[in-house]
Design a protein around this motif. Structure first.
Motif, PDB file in Angstrom:
ATOM      1  N   PRO A 137       0.533  -1.523  -0.235  1.00  0.00           N
ATOM      2  CA  PRO A 137       0.095  -0.157   0.136  1.00  0.00           C
ATOM      3  C   PRO A 137       0.477   0.678  -0.211  1.00  0.00           C
ATOM      4  O   PRO A 137       0.578   2.553  -0.033  1.00  0.00           O
ATOM      5  N   PHE A 138       1.926   1.144   0.155  1.00  0.00           N
ATOM      6  CA  PHE A 138       3.170   2.704   0.252  1.00  0.00           C
ATOM      7  C   PHE A 138       3.363   3.025  -0.883  1.00  0.00           C
ATOM      8  O   PHE A 138       4.845   3.305  -1.075  1.00  0.00           O
ATOM      9  N   ALA A 139       3.151   1.510  -2.177  1.00  0.00           N
ATOM     10  CA  ALA A 139       4.624   1.767  -3.145  1.00  0.00           C
ATOM     11  C   ALA A 139       4.119   3.225  -3.640  1.00  0.00           C
ATOM     12  O   ALA A 139       5.638   3.651  -4.542  1.00  0.00           O
ATOM     13  N   PRO A 140       3.002   3.393  -3.513  1.00  0.00           N
ATOM     14  CA  PRO A 140       2.954   5.096  -4.691  1.00  0.00           C
ATOM     15  C   PRO A 140       4.017   6.081  -4.082  1.00  0.00           C
ATOM     16  O   PRO A 140       4.797   6.780  -4.742  1.00  0.00           O
ATOM     17  N   GLN A 141       3.834   6.558  -2.908  1.00  0.00           N
ATOM     18  CA  GLN A 141       4.674   6.830  -1.921  1.00  0.00           C
ATOM     19  C   GLN A 141       6.029   6.933  -2.346  1.00  0.00           C
ATOM     20  O   GLN A 141       7.107   7.397  -2.204  1.00  0.00           O
ATOM     21  N   LYS A 142       6.655   5.863  -2.059  1.00  0.00           N
ATOM     22  CA  LYS A 142       8.006   5.031  -2.395  1.00  0.00           C
ATOM     23  C   LYS A 142       8.735   5.696  -3.689  1.00  0.00           C
ATOM     24  O   LYS A 142       9.691   6.325  -4.111  1.00  0.00           O
ATOM     25  N   THR A 143       8.152   5.287  -4.689  1.00  0.00           N
ATOM     26  CA  THR A 143       7.910   5.422  -6.329  1.00  0.00           C
ATOM     27  C   THR A 143       8.444   7.425  -6.496  1.00  0.00           C
ATOM     28  O   THR A 143       9.507   7.517  -7.201  1.00  0.00           O
ATOM     29  N   ARG A 144       7.230   8.097  -5.299  1.00  0.00           N
ATOM     30  CA  ARG A 144       7.520   9.219  -6.012  1.00  0.00           C
ATOM     31  C   ARG A 144       8.850   9.967  -4.998  1.00  0.00           C
ATOM     32  O   ARG A 144       8.937  10.692  -6.156  1.00  0.00           O
ATOM     33  N   ALA A 145       9.465   9.204  -4.172  1.00  0.00           N
ATOM     34  CA  ALA A 145      10.491   9.906  -3.493  1.00  0.00           C
ATOM     35  C   ALA A 145      11.119   9.122  -3.637  1.00  0.00           C
ATOM     36  O   ALA A 145      12.191  10.768  -4.460  1.00  0.00           O
ATOM     37  N   ALA A 146      11.827   8.266  -4.543  1.00  0.00           N
ATOM     38  CA  ALA A 146      12.701   7.512  -5.574  1.00  0.00           C
ATOM     39  C   ALA A 146      13.060   9.331  -6.437  1.00  0.00           C
ATOM     40  O   ALA A 146      13.482   9.257  -6.469  1.00  0.00           O
ATOM     41  N   ALA A 147      11.439   9.096  -6.956  1.00  0.00           N
ATOM     42  CA  ALA A 147      11.944   9.754  -8.174  1.00  0.00           C
ATOM     43  C   ALA A 147      12.190  11.220  -7.970  1.00  0.00           C
ATOM     44  O   ALA A 147      12.963  11.645  -8.650  1.00  0.00           O
ATOM     45  N   TRP A 148      11.939  11.416  -7.075  1.00  0.00           N
ATOM     46  CA  TRP A 148      11.411  13.000  -6.460  1.00  0.00           C
ATOM     47  C   TRP A 148      13.764  13.381  -6.202  1.00  0.00           C
ATOM     48  O   TRP A 148      14.509  14.173  -6.763  1.00  0.00           O
ATOM     49  N   PHE A 149      14.048  12.389  -5.562  1.00  0.00           N
ATOM     50  CA  PHE A 149      14.956  12.217  -5.167  1.00  0.00           C
ATOM     51  C   PHE A 149      16.460  12.145  -6.603  1.00  0.00           C
ATOM     52  O   PHE A 149      17.505  12.994  -7.052  1.00  0.00           O
ATOM     53  N   ARG A 150      15.518  11.264  -7.179  1.00  0.00           N
ATOM     54  CA  ARG A 150      16.859  11.209  -8.954  1.00  0.00           C
ATOM     55  C   ARG A 150      16.537  12.398  -9.797  1.00  0.00           C
ATOM     56  O   ARG A 150      18.107  12.701 -10.020  1.00  0.00           O
ATOM     57  N   GLN A 151      15.435  13.249  -9.451  1.00  0.00           N
ATOM     58  CA  GLN A 151      15.423  14.369 -10.029  1.00  0.00           C
ATOM     59  C   GLN A 151      16.271  15.475 -10.005  1.00  0.00           C
ATOM     60  O   GLN A 151      16.931  16.618 -10.078  1.00  0.00           O
ATOM     61  N   LEU A 152      15.869  15.862  -8.431  1.00  0.00           N
ATOM     62  CA  LEU A 152      17.570  16.739  -7.457  1.00  0.00           C
ATOM     63  C   LEU A 152      18.697  16.502  -8.292  1.00  0.00           C
ATOM     64  O   LEU A 152      19.809  17.273  -8.249  1.00  0.00           O
ATOM     65  N   ARG A 153      18.884  15.128  -8.403  1.00  0.00           N
ATOM     66  CA  ARG A 153      20.257  14.675  -8.334  1.00  0.00           C
ATOM     67  C   ARG A 153      20.848  15.681  -9.554  1.00  0.00           C
ATOM     68  O   ARG A 153      21.465  15.970  -9.781  1.00  0.00           O
ATOM     69  N   ASP A 154      19.450  15.584 -10.808  1.00  0.00           N
ATOM     70  CA  ASP A 154      19.678  15.526 -11.895  1.00  0.00           C
ATOM     71  C   ASP A 154      20.334  17.239 -12.029  1.00  0.00           C
ATOM     72  O   ASP A 154      21.354  17.291 -12.878  1.00  0.00           O
ATOM     73  N   ASP A 155      19.275  18.298 -11.545  1.00  0.00           N
ATOM     74  CA  ASP A 155      19.404  19.444 -11.548  1.00  0.00           C
ATOM     75  C   ASP A 155      20.198  20.013 -10.450  1.00  0.00           C
ATOM     76  O   ASP A 155      21.193  20.696 -11.588  1.00  0.00           O
ATOM     77  N   ILE A 156      21.293  19.670  -9.894  1.00  0.00           N
ATOM     78  CA  ILE A 156      22.196  19.573  -9.190  1.00  0.00           C
ATOM     79  C   ILE A 156      23.226  19.019  -9.907  1.00  0.00           C
ATOM     80  O   ILE A 156      24.210  20.147  -9.903  1.00  0.00           O
ATOM     81  N   CYS A 157      23.527  18.032 -10.557  1.00  0.00           N
ATOM     82  CA  CYS A 157      24.797  17.486 -11.333  1.00  0.00           C
ATOM     83  C   CYS A 157      25.208  18.569 -12.163  1.00  0.00           C
ATOM     84  O   CYS A 157      25.909  19.289 -12.947  1.00  0.00           O
ATOM     85  N   ALA A 158      23.545  18.996 -13.038  1.00  0.00           N
ATOM     86  CA  ALA A 158      24.018  20.316 -14.001  1.00  0.00           C
ATOM     87  C   ALA A 158      24.218  21.737 -14.294  1.00  0.00           C
ATOM     88  O   ALA A 158      24.778  22.152 -14.500  1.00  0.00           O
ATOM     89  N   ALA A 159      23.742  22.266 -12.902  1.00  0.00           N
ATOM     90  CA  ALA A 159      23.814  22.884 -12.246  1.00  0.00           C
ATOM     91  C   ALA A 159      25.456  23.330 -12.077  1.00  0.00           C
ATOM     92  O   ALA A 159      26.459  24.238 -12.469  1.00  0.00           O
TER      93      ALA A 159
END
Length: 297
Positions: A4-26
């Motif tokens: 039942p917690f799978a959607p929250q796990k997916t969203r959190a993991a995707a957010w951390f990955r997007q933040l990584r992408d943004d920081i590395c680009a900067a």
């Protein structure tokens, strides 16, 4: 069995990955922008990527992540930005480590866990530019979930205006969620990023929080996102301002000695380092935070 917690796990993991992408680009853009000043004749630094896996005795899938490290750039001497999403069962030592600070219902009977997050440490070429650390993460067990993280600044040569600017951005990120968060989490950082055997702080602080579980997952996730988004506005202007400043050999010596403090803290006291090694995550990713060079006197 459906999680039942799978959607929250997916969203959190995707957010951390997007933040990584943004920081590395900067960070790569800052490397490109450094065309004058010390070391501007070097090639602009770029991140090298490597997938990581959490090790298990039977070789089963336990998740992993992406290790992103830039070495020997114009601005960054070494910077790592790692993301991971791992799962499995906690061993006895890791269970004791968690329960020592937080009551987790049913953990002894069901030791499953899931964890995802981003971890960043930057060591700069210029001794006048501050080193920095940031991480945000989400942790889940069948009996509980929580968030943690923060940012802290680690200059070897402190400029009071840089310290004030860094803290001001973090306060602005905290206040819309709860005016009490910044003073509470600043004090927590001051206590946490302290080196008892040296009787001194490892830097000039920031914010740190752990075990954040208000009962409202959306609110806690939103706050954690705000902490992550605040990192670039808090740190990048300082790195940009100091990257062209001239330095001396004495300045570099001061930087290397200060890095020794950073290494001591991360190897002896840091919770994330201990937990990563206790749960068999890739040791190179866990120890990414260590500086490329340090000195002790």
């Amino acid at each position: 069995m459906t999680d039942p917690f799978a959607p929250q796990k997916t969203r959190a993991a995707a957010w951390f990955r997007q933040l990584r992408d943004d920081i590395c680009a900067a960070f790569e853009a800052l490397e490109d922008a450094h065309t004058d000043g010390p070391l501007s004749d070097l090639p602009a630094g770029r991140f090298e990527l490597r997938e990581t896996r959490r090790g298990t005795a039977d070789g089963s899938d336990a998740g992993g992540g992406l290790m992103s490290v830039m070495r020997g750039g114009r601005v960054f001497e070494k910077v790592g930005v790692n993301v991971s999403a791992v799962h499995g069962a906690l061993g006895d030592r890791a269970q004791r480590s968690l329960t020592a600070r937080k009551e987790i219902p049913g953990l002894a009977e069901d030791p499953r866990f899931w964890a995802s997050g981003i971890s960043l440490v930057a060591h700069m070429q210029n001794p006048h530019a501050p080193a920095v650390h940031m991480n945000t993460r989400m942790f889940w067990t069948p009996g509980a979930w929580w968030f943690g993280g923060g940012s802290d600044l680690n200059p070897c040569i402190e400029y009071s205006e840089d310290t004030a600017a860094f803290h001001a951005v973090l306060k602005d990120a905290c206040d819309p969620h709860d005016p009490g968060f910044y003073p509470r989490f600043k004090e927590w950082a001051d206590d946490y990023f302290y080196i008892p055997h040296r009787k001194r702080a490892r830097g000039v602080g920031g914010i740190f929080y752990d075990d954040l579980c208000s009962g409202d997952w959306e609110a806690d996730f939103a706050f954690t996102q705000s902490v992550g988004r605040a990192f670039l506005p808090a740190f990048l202007p300082l790195a940009d301002k100091r990257r062209t400043q001239a330095w001396t050999e004495a300045d570099k010596e001061t930087q290397l000695i200060h890095r020794g403090l950073y290494a001591e803290y991360n190897l002896v006291y840091d919770r994330g380092t201990k937990f990563g090694l206790e749960t068999s995550h890739d040791p190179d990713a866990v120890l990414m935070s260590l500086p490329p060079f340090a000195r002790w006197v």
